[in-house]
Motif scaffolding. Sequence first.
Motif, PDB file in Angstrom:
ATOM      1  N   ASP A  29       0.792  -1.361   0.062  1.00  0.00           N
ATOM      2  CA  ASP A  29       0.047  -0.046  -0.114  1.00  0.00           C
ATOM      3  C   ASP A  29       0.960   1.231   0.099  1.00  0.00           C
ATOM      4  O   ASP A  29       1.948   0.978   0.052  1.00  0.00           O
ATOM      5  N   LYS A  30       0.176   2.431  -0.033  1.00  0.00           N
ATOM      6  CA  LYS A  30       0.885   3.610  -0.172  1.00  0.00           C
ATOM      7  C   LYS A  30       1.822   3.844   1.147  1.00  0.00           C
ATOM      8  O   LYS A  30       2.938   4.352   1.038  1.00  0.00           O
ATOM      9  N   ALA A  31       1.100   3.579   2.069  1.00  0.00           N
ATOM     10  CA  ALA A  31       2.060   3.710   3.502  1.00  0.00           C
ATOM     11  C   ALA A  31       3.139   2.850   3.748  1.00  0.00           C
ATOM     12  O   ALA A  31       4.280   3.479   3.970  1.00  0.00           O
ATOM     13  N   LYS A  33       4.899   1.883   0.961  1.00  0.00           N
ATOM     14  CA  LYS A  33       5.983   2.373  -0.063  1.00  0.00           C
ATOM     15  C   LYS A  33       6.731   3.695   0.323  1.00  0.00           C
ATOM     16  O   LYS A  33       7.716   4.146   0.404  1.00  0.00           O
ATOM     17  N   ALA A  34       5.636   4.603   1.260  1.00  0.00           N
ATOM     18  CA  ALA A  34       6.255   5.556   1.845  1.00  0.00           C
ATOM     19  C   ALA A  34       7.330   5.570   2.679  1.00  0.00           C
ATOM     20  O   ALA A  34       8.428   6.305   3.175  1.00  0.00           O
ATOM     21  N   GLU A  35       7.008   4.374   3.876  1.00  0.00           N
ATOM     22  CA  GLU A  35       7.892   3.985   4.818  1.00  0.00           C
ATOM     23  C   GLU A  35       9.212   3.603   4.232  1.00  0.00           C
ATOM     24  O   GLU A  35      10.417   3.951   4.650  1.00  0.00           O
ATOM     25  N   THR A  37      10.537   4.335   1.129  1.00  0.00           N
ATOM     26  CA  THR A  37      11.073   5.537   0.423  1.00  0.00           C
ATOM     27  C   THR A  37      11.840   6.487   1.790  1.00  0.00           C
ATOM     28  O   THR A  37      12.900   6.774   1.331  1.00  0.00           O
ATOM     29  N   THR A  38      11.183   6.746   2.764  1.00  0.00           N
ATOM     30  CA  THR A  38      11.615   7.614   3.725  1.00  0.00           C
ATOM     31  C   THR A  38      13.092   6.888   4.187  1.00  0.00           C
ATOM     32  O   THR A  38      13.861   7.654   4.455  1.00  0.00           O
ATOM     33  N   THR A  41      15.616   7.018   1.799  1.00  0.00           N
ATOM     34  CA  THR A  41      16.113   8.500   1.477  1.00  0.00           C
ATOM     35  C   THR A  41      17.093   8.781   2.634  1.00  0.00           C
ATOM     36  O   THR A  41      18.151   9.529   2.457  1.00  0.00           O
TER      37      THR A  41
END
Length: 85
Positions: A29-31, A33-35, A37-38, A41
Amino acid sequence: MTRTIIAAALSALIALPAYASSSEYGSMDKALKAEITTKLTEQGYEVRGIDREDGMIEVYALKDGQRLELYLDKELNIVRTKIDD
């Protein structure tokens, strides 16, 4: 008989995306993927894409001018790095 076969085939096609998106990692899910990516990064990677491959999370990223494929485990740790030619 033909209607039964068609109905069964349609049911299988409807269920296929739900089955394909589930795995031991759960849904992407988007969450999540965001985790990912963060986290990457913060480690100096520029995340370009996230996918699943061979039961792992595969991340396409750049670091120090190199294109990389990173493979993550369930805990989002990098377990394998491949230089993408």
